[in-house]
Design a protein around this motif. Structure first.
Motif, mmCIF file in Angstrom:
data_model
loop_
_atom_site.group_PDB
_atom_site.id
_atom_site.type_symbol
_atom_site.label_atom_id
_atom_site.label_comp_id
_atom_site.label_asym_id
_atom_site.label_seq_id
_atom_site.Cartn_x
_atom_site.Cartn_y
_atom_site.Cartn_z
ATOM 1 N N LEU A 7 0.843 -1.198 0.000
ATOM 2 C CA LEU A 7 0.000 0.000 0.000
ATOM 3 C C LEU A 7 0.876 1.245 0.000
ATOM 4 N N ALA A 8 0.657 2.076 -1.004
ATOM 5 C CA ALA A 8 1.518 3.254 -1.161
ATOM 6 C C ALA A 8 0.742 4.421 -1.734
ATOM 7 N N ALA A 9 -0.552 4.499 -1.380
ATOM 8 C CA ALA A 9 -1.392 5.529 -1.992
ATOM 9 C C ALA A 9 -1.500 6.790 -1.148
ATOM 10 N N GLY A 10 -1.053 6.705 0.091
ATOM 11 C CA GLY A 10 -1.182 7.866 0.986
ATOM 12 C C GLY A 10 -0.481 9.079 0.414
ATOM 13 N N LYS A 11 -1.039 10.254 0.719
ATOM 14 C CA LYS A 11 -0.539 11.490 0.131
ATOM 15 C C LYS A 11 0.756 11.955 0.787
ATOM 16 N N ILE A 71 -3.673 1.924 -9.521
ATOM 17 C CA ILE A 71 -3.999 3.216 -8.911
ATOM 18 C C ILE A 71 -5.224 3.084 -8.017
ATOM 19 N N GLN A 72 -5.190 3.786 -6.899
ATOM 20 C CA GLN A 72 -6.338 3.869 -5.995
ATOM 21 C C GLN A 72 -6.766 5.333 -5.944
ATOM 22 N N ALA A 73 -7.888 5.655 -6.560
ATOM 23 C CA ALA A 73 -8.372 7.027 -6.537
ATOM 24 C C ALA A 73 -9.884 7.000 -6.558
ATOM 25 N N GLN A 75 -8.941 7.652 -2.332
ATOM 26 C CA GLN A 75 -8.446 6.754 -1.281
ATOM 27 C C GLN A 75 -9.464 6.654 -0.154
ATOM 28 N N LEU A 76 -10.088 5.498 -0.093
ATOM 29 C CA LEU A 76 -11.198 5.338 0.858
ATOM 30 C C LEU A 76 -10.843 4.420 2.018
ATOM 31 N N GLY A 77 -9.563 4.249 2.283
ATOM 32 C CA GLY A 77 -9.149 3.434 3.430
ATOM 33 C C GLY A 77 -8.288 2.245 3.024
ATOM 34 N N THR A 78 -7.682 1.627 4.026
ATOM 35 C CA THR A 78 -6.732 0.544 3.760
ATOM 36 C C THR A 78 -7.416 -0.685 3.146
ATOM 37 N N HIS A 80 -10.121 -0.593 1.224
ATOM 38 C CA HIS A 80 -10.398 -0.180 -0.158
ATOM 39 C C HIS A 80 -9.128 -0.280 -1.005
ATOM 40 N N ALA A 81 -7.996 0.072 -0.394
ATOM 41 C CA ALA A 81 -6.715 0.015 -1.112
ATOM 42 C C ALA A 81 -6.395 -1.423 -1.523
ATOM 43 N N VAL A 82 -6.558 -2.367 -0.592
ATOM 44 C CA VAL A 82 -6.248 -3.768 -0.916
ATOM 45 C C VAL A 82 -7.238 -4.288 -1.970
ATOM 46 N N GLY A 100 4.218 0.912 1.814
ATOM 47 C CA GLY A 100 5.321 1.623 1.167
ATOM 48 C C GLY A 100 6.012 2.617 2.069
ATOM 49 N N ASP A 101 5.361 2.989 3.172
ATOM 50 C CA ASP A 101 5.985 3.947 4.091
ATOM 51 C C ASP A 101 6.456 3.285 5.378
ATOM 52 N N VAL A 102 6.551 1.947 5.360
ATOM 53 C CA VAL A 102 7.146 1.201 6.483
ATOM 54 C C VAL A 102 8.354 0.467 5.884
ATOM 55 N N GLY A 132 -2.555 6.151 18.810
ATOM 56 C CA GLY A 132 -2.633 6.300 17.360
ATOM 57 C C GLY A 132 -2.797 4.996 16.613
ATOM 58 N N TYR A 133 -2.447 3.899 17.241
ATOM 59 C CA TYR A 133 -2.503 2.599 16.541
ATOM 60 C C TYR A 133 -3.825 1.891 16.787
ATOM 61 N N GLY A 134 -4.158 0.967 15.890
ATOM 62 C CA GLY A 134 -5.268 0.052 16.120
ATOM 63 C C GLY A 134 -4.865 -0.939 17.204
ATOM 64 N N TYR A 192 -11.951 -0.105 6.414
ATOM 65 C CA TYR A 192 -10.794 -0.549 7.201
ATOM 66 C C TYR A 192 -10.373 -1.976 6.809
ATOM 67 N N LEU A 193 -9.146 -2.149 6.461
ATOM 68 C CA LEU A 193 -8.615 -3.503 6.257
ATOM 69 C C LEU A 193 -8.716 -4.307 7.560
ATOM 70 N N THR A 194 -8.554 -3.609 8.667
ATOM 71 C CA THR A 194 -8.524 -4.266 9.971
ATOM 72 C C THR A 194 -9.834 -4.957 10.324
HETATM 73 C C1 UD1 Z 1 -3.528 1.711 10.035
HETATM 74 C C2 UD1 Z 1 -4.350 0.605 10.684
HETATM 75 C C3 UD1 Z 1 -4.050 0.568 12.174
HETATM 76 C C4 UD1 Z 1 -2.564 0.381 12.406
HETATM 77 C C5 UD1 Z 1 -1.783 1.453 11.675
HETATM 78 C C6 UD1 Z 1 -0.304 1.164 11.744
HETATM 79 C C7 UD1 Z 1 -6.358 0.460 9.357
HETATM 80 C C8 UD1 Z 1 -7.806 0.800 9.278
HETATM 81 N N1 UD1 Z 1 -5.726 0.866 10.444
HETATM 82 O O1 UD1 Z 1 -3.994 2.932 10.596
HETATM 83 O O2 UD1 Z 1 -4.760 -0.481 12.797
HETATM 84 O O3 UD1 Z 1 -2.288 0.429 13.796
HETATM 85 O O4 UD1 Z 1 -2.152 1.486 10.282
HETATM 86 O O5 UD1 Z 1 0.380 2.244 11.243
HETATM 87 O O6 UD1 Z 1 -5.843 -0.181 8.488
HETATM 88 N N2 UD1 Z 1 -3.305 3.761 2.536
HETATM 89 C C9 UD1 Z 1 -3.626 3.646 1.196
HETATM 90 N N3 UD1 Z 1 -4.882 3.946 0.780
HETATM 91 C C10 UD1 Z 1 -5.856 4.368 1.650
HETATM 92 C C11 UD1 Z 1 -5.505 4.501 2.995
HETATM 93 C C12 UD1 Z 1 -4.231 4.185 3.422
HETATM 94 O O7 UD1 Z 1 -2.787 3.271 0.386
HETATM 95 O O8 UD1 Z 1 -6.972 4.624 1.185
HETATM 96 C C13 UD1 Z 1 -1.962 3.439 2.976
HETATM 97 C C14 UD1 Z 1 -1.252 4.678 3.499
HETATM 98 O O9 UD1 Z 1 -0.456 5.249 2.483
HETATM 99 C C15 UD1 Z 1 -0.376 4.128 4.583
HETATM 100 C C16 UD1 Z 1 -1.131 2.919 5.084
HETATM 101 O O10 UD1 Z 1 -2.045 2.561 4.076
HETATM 102 O O11 UD1 Z 1 0.849 3.677 4.075
HETATM 103 C C17 UD1 Z 1 -1.816 3.134 6.392
HETATM 104 O O12 UD1 Z 1 -2.764 4.151 6.244
HETATM 105 P P1 UD1 Z 1 -3.094 5.150 7.396
HETATM 106 O O13 UD1 Z 1 -4.234 5.989 7.003
HETATM 107 O O14 UD1 Z 1 -1.869 5.840 7.829
HETATM 108 O O15 UD1 Z 1 -3.576 4.129 8.507
HETATM 109 P P2 UD1 Z 1 -3.593 4.399 10.035
HETATM 110 O O16 UD1 Z 1 -4.717 5.324 10.342
HETATM 111 O O17 UD1 Z 1 -2.266 4.735 10.520
#
Ligand code: UD1
Ligand code: CA
Length: 452
Positions: A7-11, A71-73, A75-78, A80-82, A100-102, A132-134, A192-194
């Motif tokens: 996942l690397a869509a975050g801004k 492409i993910q556009a 961005q509606l959450g993790t 949605h990204a997967v 991509g940012d870990v 901040g974490y899940g 949420y992927l979670t």
């Molecule tokens: C997410 C987890 C959280 C975990 C945390 C660890 C979910 C719902 N929550 O939260 O449980 O503790 O990561 O850091 O998954 N991204 C996309 N597209 C999207 C949204 C996110 O590609 O639509 C990517 C972001 O670029 C980023 C990653 O997914 O690399 C995590 O997204 P982020 O919004 O930062 O998730 P957290 O709120 O931190």
């Protein structure tokens, strides 16, 4: 069979940069490239990178990888990204989700996750400050029930120290089913992927957890401060590895390895050195302070004095380089060559026991053995349009401040008088010079200051 989704869509808003976040560099390499390199070591069937911001910058920068870029556009959450990646994955086997940012996730930790058992495998970590974490929610038996995001958590759930790193492995077929059922009824209005964890638990699919070997493996980057901290953390890890292998570092906190540095025995590295790309240092090599060495090999016993820059060069054994030497791409030095201060060498081969100790430019040249190149000697290799070669044969002595206008050959054993401009070949064994004769003017007087 393994699929990997990155996942690397975050801004990356908080980077305050025009560049997509995942293209910022750690240890000289884009964040997402670290992840791609680690992913590749698992020999997956398919790698899928989900990107969003920065136009085609991410796929373009990573085009050397055999990966699918999706492409993910918007961005509606993790989750949605997967989902965006799923059409490109076959149902067989498992899917590993990385970010991509870990950047510093390690093969060994992912391998451990692969060995954890059938079902869902989560990478979790216990943090004294889990903000901040899940959070990982378990029942009394310790089974994982769900992941709750901080923003959706009850005060009791916020007390949980075990957090979700985001990295997980899921059976691909099940993942597809779970993702199709995701809803965005949460405080962030995201998919949420979670949420797949709760679904798995309800279907009695086993949920395993694995912890990373090092906490830095799961650190994500959101701003330049976190990037700087993780860079130093990584450099200390690299320094630690070198020390364990017997390299002497004047200060493990003052070395930067941006690539792969391999060292023989009894190597010594002083402070402030930067190693880029692939660098090999042979036994007993010493690297002086503030030297920069990129994509080069230095053979045994060579001494590099401070402030030397070496790029794409091959340096033989028992050479003396620097201080303040510059070896540019295409330099090949044989054994026991001396290159001194303010000497620049480019695209040139210099044979054994030759010396250029002061203030010279040696470009596009072939230099024999036991040659002495006097201070200030310059090869004029460029006529404004084309480059030409200078050939200096064995046992030549070039006097100081000589210009060798290429193409030109100085024959074996020749001597060039100091201050000469050599435009034609100089014969072997002879003294060649090209300067006007010295004269003294009798009775000449220095000008005097006029009296006012
Ligand atoms: C997410 C987890 C959280 C975990 C945390 C660890 C979910 C719902 N929550 O939260 O449980 O503790 O990561 O850091 O998954 N991204 C996309 N597209 C999207 C949204 C996110 O590609 O639509 C990517 C972001 O670029 C980023 C990653 O997914 O690399 C995590 O997204 P982020 O919004 O930062 O998730 P957290 O709120 O931190
Ligand atoms: Ca978020």
């Amino acid at each position: 069979m393994l699929n990997i989704v990155i996942l690397a869509a975050g801004k990356g808003t908080r980077m305050y940069s025009e560049k997509p976040k995942v293209l910022h560099a750690l240890a000289g390499k884009p964040l997402v490239q670290h992840v791609l390199d680690c992913a590749t070591t698992l020999n997956p069937q398919q790698i899928c990178v989900v990107y969003g911001h920065g136009g085609e910058a991410v796929p373009k920068a990573m085009q050397q990888y055999e990966a699918k870029f999706v492409i993910q556009a918007p961005q509606l959450g993790t989750g949605h990204a997967v989902q965006q990646a799923m059409p490109h994955l076959s149902d067989e086997g498992n899917t590993l989700v990385l970010y991509g940012d870990v950047p510093l996730i390690q093969h060994s930790t992912l391998h451990q996750m692969q060995q954890a058992g059938a079902g869902l495998v989560l990478l979790t970590v216990n943090l004294s400050n889990p903000g901040g974490y899940g959070r990982i929610v378990r029942n009394e038996q310790g089974d994982v029930l769900s992941i709750v995001e901080e923003k959706d958590a009850t005060p009791e759930q916020r007390e949980i120290n075990e957090v979700n790193t985001g990295i997980l492995i899921a059976p691909t077929k099940m993942l597809r089913g779970w993702l199709s059922k995701l809803q965005n009824k949460n405080s962030q209005g995201e998919y949420y992927l979670t949420d797949i964890v709760g679904m798995a638990a309800q279907q009695c699919v086993s949920v395993h957890t694995v912890q990373p070997a090092h906490e830095w493996e799961i650190h994500g980057i959101n701003n330049k401060a976190q990037l700087a901290v993780l860079e130093r953390t990584w450099q200390l890890v690299e320094a630690g590895r070198l020390l364990v292998h017997g390299v002497t570092l004047a200060d493990p906190a003052r070395i930067d390895v941006r690539g792969r540095l391999s060292c023989g025995r009894d190597v010594e590295i002083d402070v402030g050195c930067i190693f880029e790309g692939n660098v090999d240092l042979g036994d007993n090599v010493r690297v002086g302070a503030y030297s920069v060495i990129k994509n080069s090999s230095i053979a045994a016993g060579t001494d590099i004095a401070p402030y030397s820059h070496i790029d794409s060069s091959e340096v033989g054994a028992y050479c003396h380089i620097g201080p303040y030497a510059r070896l540019r791409p295409g330099t090949k030095l044989h054994d026991e060559v001396h290159i001194g201060n303010f000497v620049e060498v480019k695209n040139s081969e210099i044979a054994e026991n030759s010396k250029a100790n002061h203030l010279s430019y040696i470009g596009d040249s072939t230099v024999g053995s036991r040659v002495n190149i006097g201070a200030g000697t310059i090869t004029c290799n460029y006529d404004g349009a084309n480059k030409h070669r200078t050939i200096i044969e064995d046992d030549v002595f070039i006097g100081s401040d000589t210009q060798l206008v290429a193409p030109v050959t100085v024959g074996k054993g020749a001597t060039i008088g100091a201050g000469s401009t050599i435009t034609r070949d100089a014969p072997a064994g002879e003294l060649t010079l090209s300067r006007s004769k010295q004269m003294a003017i009798k009775g000449w007087k220095r000008p005097m200051k006029e009296k006012k």
